[in-house]
Design a protein around this motif. Structure first.
Motif, PDB file in Angstrom:
ATOM      1  N   GLU A   7       0.863  -1.184   0.000  1.00  0.00           N
ATOM      2  CA  GLU A   7       0.000   0.000   0.000  1.00  0.00           C
ATOM      3  C   GLU A   7       0.899   1.234   0.000  1.00  0.00           C
ATOM      4  O   GLU A   7       1.805   1.337   0.823  1.00  0.00           O
ATOM      5  N   ASP A   8       0.657   2.167  -0.937  1.00  0.00           N
ATOM      6  CA  ASP A   8       1.559   3.306  -1.039  1.00  0.00           C
ATOM      7  C   ASP A   8       1.283   4.392   0.002  1.00  0.00           C
ATOM      8  O   ASP A   8       2.139   5.241   0.249  1.00  0.00           O
ATOM      9  N   SER A   9       0.132   4.380   0.641  1.00  0.00           N
ATOM     10  CA  SER A   9      -0.151   5.331   1.712  1.00  0.00           C
ATOM     11  C   SER A   9       0.432   4.805   3.023  1.00  0.00           C
ATOM     12  O   SER A   9       0.009   3.759   3.524  1.00  0.00           O
ATOM     13  N   VAL A  10       1.393   5.548   3.568  1.00  0.00           N
ATOM     14  CA  VAL A  10       2.051   5.107   4.799  1.00  0.00           C
ATOM     15  C   VAL A  10       1.049   4.978   5.944  1.00  0.00           C
ATOM     16  O   VAL A  10       1.078   4.001   6.704  1.00  0.00           O
ATOM     17  N   LEU A  11       0.143   5.938   6.054  1.00  0.00           N
ATOM     18  CA  LEU A  11      -0.822   5.904   7.147  1.00  0.00           C
ATOM     19  C   LEU A  11      -1.727   4.677   7.055  1.00  0.00           C
ATOM     20  O   LEU A  11      -1.959   3.981   8.050  1.00  0.00           O
ATOM     21  N   LEU A  12      -2.233   4.399   5.862  1.00  0.00           N
ATOM     22  CA  LEU A  12      -3.103   3.234   5.703  1.00  0.00           C
ATOM     23  C   LEU A  12      -2.312   1.949   5.895  1.00  0.00           C
ATOM     24  O   LEU A  12      -2.798   0.995   6.514  1.00  0.00           O
ATOM     25  N   ARG A  13      -1.101   1.934   5.385  1.00  0.00           N
ATOM     26  CA  ARG A  13      -0.248   0.752   5.519  1.00  0.00           C
ATOM     27  C   ARG A  13      -0.027   0.404   6.990  1.00  0.00           C
ATOM     28  O   ARG A  13      -0.189  -0.744   7.413  1.00  0.00           O
ATOM     29  N   ASP A  33       5.173  -0.350  -3.195  1.00  0.00           N
ATOM     30  CA  ASP A  33       5.047  -0.448  -4.649  1.00  0.00           C
ATOM     31  C   ASP A  33       5.022  -1.909  -5.075  1.00  0.00           C
ATOM     32  O   ASP A  33       5.234  -2.814  -4.259  1.00  0.00           O
ATOM     33  N   GLY A  34       4.756  -2.131  -6.359  1.00  0.00           N
ATOM     34  CA  GLY A  34       4.614  -3.488  -6.882  1.00  0.00           C
ATOM     35  C   GLY A  34       5.868  -4.330  -6.768  1.00  0.00           C
ATOM     36  O   GLY A  34       5.806  -5.472  -6.276  1.00  0.00           O
ATOM     37  N   PRO A  35       7.030  -3.825  -7.225  1.00  0.00           N
ATOM     38  CA  PRO A  35       8.247  -4.621  -7.101  1.00  0.00           C
ATOM     39  C   PRO A  35       8.544  -5.000  -5.653  1.00  0.00           C
ATOM     40  O   PRO A  35       9.040  -6.099  -5.382  1.00  0.00           O
TER      41      PRO A  35
END
Length: 213
Positions: A7-13, A33-35
Protein backbone atom coordinates in the motif's frame (compact mmCIF):
# COMPACT_ATOMS: atom_id res chain seq x y z
CA UNK A 1 -0.95 -16.13 10.02
CA UNK A 2 1.81 -14.13 8.27
CA UNK A 3 0.85 -11.23 6.01
CA UNK A 4 2.56 -8.87 3.55
CA UNK A 5 0.94 -5.46 2.98
CA UNK A 6 1.44 -3.52 -0.28
CA UNK A 7 0.00 0.00 0.00
CA UNK A 8 1.56 3.31 -1.04
CA UNK A 9 -0.15 5.33 1.71
CA UNK A 10 2.05 5.11 4.80
CA UNK A 11 -0.82 5.90 7.15
CA UNK A 12 -3.10 3.23 5.70
CA UNK A 13 -0.25 0.75 5.52
CA UNK A 14 0.61 1.17 9.19
CA UNK A 15 -3.06 1.26 10.14
CA UNK A 16 -3.67 -2.06 8.42
CA UNK A 17 -0.68 -3.59 10.20
CA UNK A 18 -2.06 -2.41 13.53
CA UNK A 19 -5.53 -3.80 12.81
CA UNK A 20 -4.03 -7.15 11.87
CA UNK A 21 -1.85 -7.19 14.99
CA UNK A 22 -4.88 -6.49 17.17
CA UNK A 23 -6.49 -9.52 15.52
CA UNK A 24 -3.50 -11.73 16.31
CA UNK A 25 -2.13 -11.64 12.75
CA UNK A 26 1.55 -10.94 12.07
CA UNK A 27 2.65 -8.52 9.35
CA UNK A 28 6.04 -9.70 8.13
CA UNK A 29 6.59 -6.86 5.61
CA UNK A 30 5.00 -3.59 4.44
CA UNK A 31 5.88 -2.16 1.02
CA UNK A 32 4.83 0.81 -1.07
CA UNK A 33 5.05 -0.45 -4.65
CA UNK A 34 4.61 -3.49 -6.88
CA UNK A 35 8.25 -4.62 -7.10
CA UNK A 36 8.45 -4.40 -3.31
CA UNK A 37 5.49 -6.76 -3.04
CA UNK A 38 7.10 -9.33 -5.32
CA UNK A 39 10.38 -9.12 -3.38
CA UNK A 40 8.59 -9.44 -0.03
CA UNK A 41 6.62 -12.47 -1.17
CA UNK A 42 9.79 -14.08 -2.50
CA UNK A 43 11.56 -13.50 0.82
CA UNK A 44 8.81 -14.24 3.34
CA UNK A 45 6.44 -16.68 1.59
CA UNK A 46 3.46 -15.22 3.50
CA UNK A 47 0.08 -16.77 4.11
CA UNK A 48 -1.67 -13.73 2.59
CA UNK A 49 -0.89 -10.57 0.62
CA UNK A 50 -3.04 -7.48 1.18
CA UNK A 51 -2.64 -5.34 -1.94
CA UNK A 52 -3.75 -1.92 -3.20
CA UNK A 53 -4.70 -1.87 -6.90
CA UNK A 54 -3.25 1.54 -7.73
CA UNK A 55 0.38 2.05 -6.73
CA UNK A 56 3.43 3.94 -8.06
CA UNK A 57 4.64 4.87 -10.56
CA UNK A 58 1.54 5.23 -12.77
CA UNK A 59 -1.12 4.54 -10.11
CA UNK A 60 -3.14 2.37 -12.51
CA UNK A 61 -2.89 -1.40 -12.03
CA UNK A 62 0.60 -1.99 -10.62
CA UNK A 63 -0.76 -3.62 -7.50
CA UNK A 64 -2.84 -6.15 -9.39
CA UNK A 65 -0.03 -7.01 -11.79
CA UNK A 66 2.39 -7.41 -8.88
CA UNK A 67 -0.11 -9.64 -7.08
CA UNK A 68 -0.39 -11.88 -10.15
CA UNK A 69 3.41 -12.03 -10.37
CA UNK A 70 3.57 -12.91 -6.68
CA UNK A 71 1.07 -15.73 -7.22
CA UNK A 72 3.31 -17.05 -9.98
CA UNK A 73 6.14 -17.19 -7.44
CA UNK A 74 3.98 -18.78 -4.76
CA UNK A 75 1.19 -20.69 -6.55
CA UNK A 76 -2.12 -20.26 -4.81
CA UNK A 77 -0.90 -17.32 -2.70
CA UNK A 78 -4.03 -15.84 -1.07
CA UNK A 79 -4.49 -12.22 -2.20
CA UNK A 80 -6.89 -9.66 -0.72
CA UNK A 81 -7.11 -6.56 -2.92
CA UNK A 82 -8.20 -3.22 -1.48
CA UNK A 83 -9.47 -0.51 -3.84
CA UNK A 84 -10.88 2.97 -3.44
CA UNK A 85 -13.37 2.37 -6.22
CA UNK A 86 -15.38 -0.40 -7.85
CA UNK A 87 -13.17 -1.36 -10.77
CA UNK A 88 -14.94 -4.08 -12.77
CA UNK A 89 -11.92 -5.23 -14.76
CA UNK A 90 -9.87 -5.91 -11.64
CA UNK A 91 -12.65 -7.71 -9.80
CA UNK A 92 -13.41 -10.00 -12.71
CA UNK A 93 -9.73 -10.65 -13.47
CA UNK A 94 -9.19 -11.77 -9.91
CA UNK A 95 -12.03 -14.27 -10.14
CA UNK A 96 -10.97 -15.37 -13.61
CA UNK A 97 -7.34 -15.97 -12.70
CA UNK A 98 -8.09 -18.06 -9.65
CA UNK A 99 -11.37 -18.77 -7.95
CA UNK A 100 -9.82 -19.70 -4.62
CA UNK A 101 -8.06 -17.53 -2.06
CA UNK A 102 -8.86 -14.14 -3.58
CA UNK A 103 -10.76 -11.12 -2.32
CA UNK A 104 -11.78 -7.65 -3.45
CA UNK A 105 -12.82 -5.11 -0.82
CA UNK A 106 -13.41 -1.38 -0.91
CA UNK A 107 -11.06 0.50 1.41
CA UNK A 108 -13.99 1.97 3.31
CA UNK A 109 -14.78 -1.58 4.44
CA UNK A 110 -11.65 -1.50 6.61
CA UNK A 111 -13.59 0.81 8.94
CA UNK A 112 -15.54 -2.28 10.01
CA UNK A 113 -12.69 -4.03 11.79
CA UNK A 114 -14.39 -7.35 12.48
CA UNK A 115 -15.66 -7.65 8.90
CA UNK A 116 -12.20 -6.86 7.55
CA UNK A 117 -10.49 -9.42 9.80
CA UNK A 118 -13.12 -11.99 8.85
CA UNK A 119 -12.38 -11.35 5.17
CA UNK A 120 -8.64 -11.70 5.80
CA UNK A 121 -9.11 -15.06 7.50
CA UNK A 122 -11.54 -16.35 4.88
CA UNK A 123 -9.25 -15.48 1.97
CA UNK A 124 -6.21 -16.90 3.76
CA UNK A 125 -8.18 -20.12 4.28
CA UNK A 126 -8.82 -20.40 0.53
CA UNK A 127 -12.16 -18.61 0.26
CA UNK A 128 -13.36 -15.89 -2.11
CA UNK A 129 -14.60 -12.58 -0.71
CA UNK A 130 -16.20 -9.91 -2.90
CA UNK A 131 -17.37 -6.67 -1.28
CA UNK A 132 -21.20 -6.45 -1.33
CA UNK A 133 -21.01 -2.95 -2.83
CA UNK A 134 -18.89 -4.34 -5.67
CA UNK A 135 -21.51 -7.01 -6.23
CA UNK A 136 -24.32 -4.43 -6.27
CA UNK A 137 -22.58 -2.20 -8.81
CA UNK A 138 -21.58 -5.07 -11.04
CA UNK A 139 -25.13 -6.43 -10.91
CA UNK A 140 -26.38 -3.13 -12.35
CA UNK A 141 -24.29 -3.87 -15.46
CA UNK A 142 -25.44 -7.47 -15.82
CA UNK A 143 -26.24 -8.88 -19.24
CA UNK A 144 -28.30 -11.74 -20.56
CA UNK A 145 -28.68 -14.54 -19.70
CA UNK A 146 -28.00 -13.40 -16.11
CA UNK A 147 -30.78 -10.85 -16.58
CA UNK A 148 -33.28 -13.71 -16.98
CA UNK A 149 -32.82 -14.84 -13.37
CA UNK A 150 -35.60 -14.31 -10.84
CA UNK A 151 -35.12 -11.87 -8.01
CA UNK A 152 -34.37 -14.67 -5.55
CA UNK A 153 -31.94 -16.36 -7.95
CA UNK A 154 -30.13 -13.03 -8.35
CA UNK A 155 -29.88 -12.72 -4.56
CA UNK A 156 -28.47 -16.24 -4.29
CA UNK A 157 -25.96 -15.63 -7.09
CA UNK A 158 -24.93 -12.32 -5.52
CA UNK A 159 -24.15 -14.10 -2.25
CA UNK A 160 -22.27 -16.79 -4.17
CA UNK A 161 -20.17 -13.97 -5.67
CA UNK A 162 -19.38 -12.82 -2.12
CA UNK A 163 -17.94 -16.29 -1.47
CA UNK A 164 -20.77 -17.53 0.76
CA UNK A 165 -21.46 -21.23 1.26
CA UNK A 166 -24.91 -22.71 0.68
CA UNK A 167 -25.44 -22.85 4.44
CA UNK A 168 -24.45 -19.18 4.84
CA UNK A 169 -26.73 -18.17 1.97
CA UNK A 170 -29.63 -20.02 3.58
CA UNK A 171 -29.00 -18.21 6.86
CA UNK A 172 -28.75 -14.82 5.20
CA UNK A 173 -31.97 -15.24 3.19
CA UNK A 174 -33.93 -17.11 5.86
CA UNK A 175 -34.58 -20.16 3.70
CA UNK A 176 -33.55 -23.82 3.86
CA UNK A 177 -30.31 -25.10 2.42
CA UNK A 178 -32.40 -27.33 0.15
CA UNK A 179 -34.11 -24.23 -1.24
CA UNK A 180 -30.71 -22.67 -1.89
CA UNK A 181 -29.62 -25.77 -3.80
CA UNK A 182 -32.82 -25.58 -5.86
CA UNK A 183 -32.16 -21.94 -6.73
CA UNK A 184 -28.55 -22.71 -7.67
CA UNK A 185 -29.75 -25.53 -9.91
CA UNK A 186 -32.10 -23.06 -11.59
CA UNK A 187 -29.24 -20.59 -12.02
CA UNK A 188 -27.07 -23.23 -13.67
CA UNK A 189 -29.90 -24.17 -15.98
CA UNK A 190 -30.64 -20.60 -17.10
CA UNK A 191 -26.94 -19.90 -17.65
CA UNK A 192 -26.52 -23.09 -19.68
CA UNK A 193 -23.97 -24.54 -17.29
CA UNK A 194 -24.21 -28.30 -17.66
CA UNK A 195 -22.12 -30.47 -15.31
CA UNK A 196 -18.73 -31.44 -16.75
CA UNK A 197 -15.62 -32.97 -15.15
CA UNK A 198 -13.45 -30.04 -16.23
CA UNK A 199 -15.48 -26.98 -15.19
CA UNK A 200 -16.44 -25.50 -11.82
CA UNK A 201 -20.03 -24.40 -12.44
CA UNK A 202 -20.21 -22.21 -9.33
CA UNK A 203 -17.20 -20.18 -10.51
CA UNK A 204 -18.55 -19.95 -14.06
CA UNK A 205 -21.87 -18.67 -12.72
CA UNK A 206 -20.08 -15.95 -10.74
CA UNK A 207 -18.07 -15.00 -13.83
CA UNK A 208 -21.32 -14.65 -15.77
CA UNK A 209 -22.70 -12.54 -12.94
CA UNK A 210 -19.66 -10.25 -13.11
CA UNK A 211 -20.17 -9.79 -16.84
CA UNK A 212 -17.28 -11.84 -18.19
CA UNK A 213 -19.21 -14.60 -19.98
Amino acid sequence: MRVVIAEDSVLLREGLARLLADGGITTVATVGDGPGLVDAVREHRPDLAVVDVRMPPSHTDEGLRAALSARALVPGLPVLVLSQYVEERYATELIGRGAAAVGYLLKERVADVEEFLDAVRRVAAGGTVIDPEVVVQLLSRRREPVGSLTGRESEVLGLMAEGRSNNAIAGRLGITEGAVEKHISGIFGKLGLDPTPDDHRRVLAVLAYLGRV
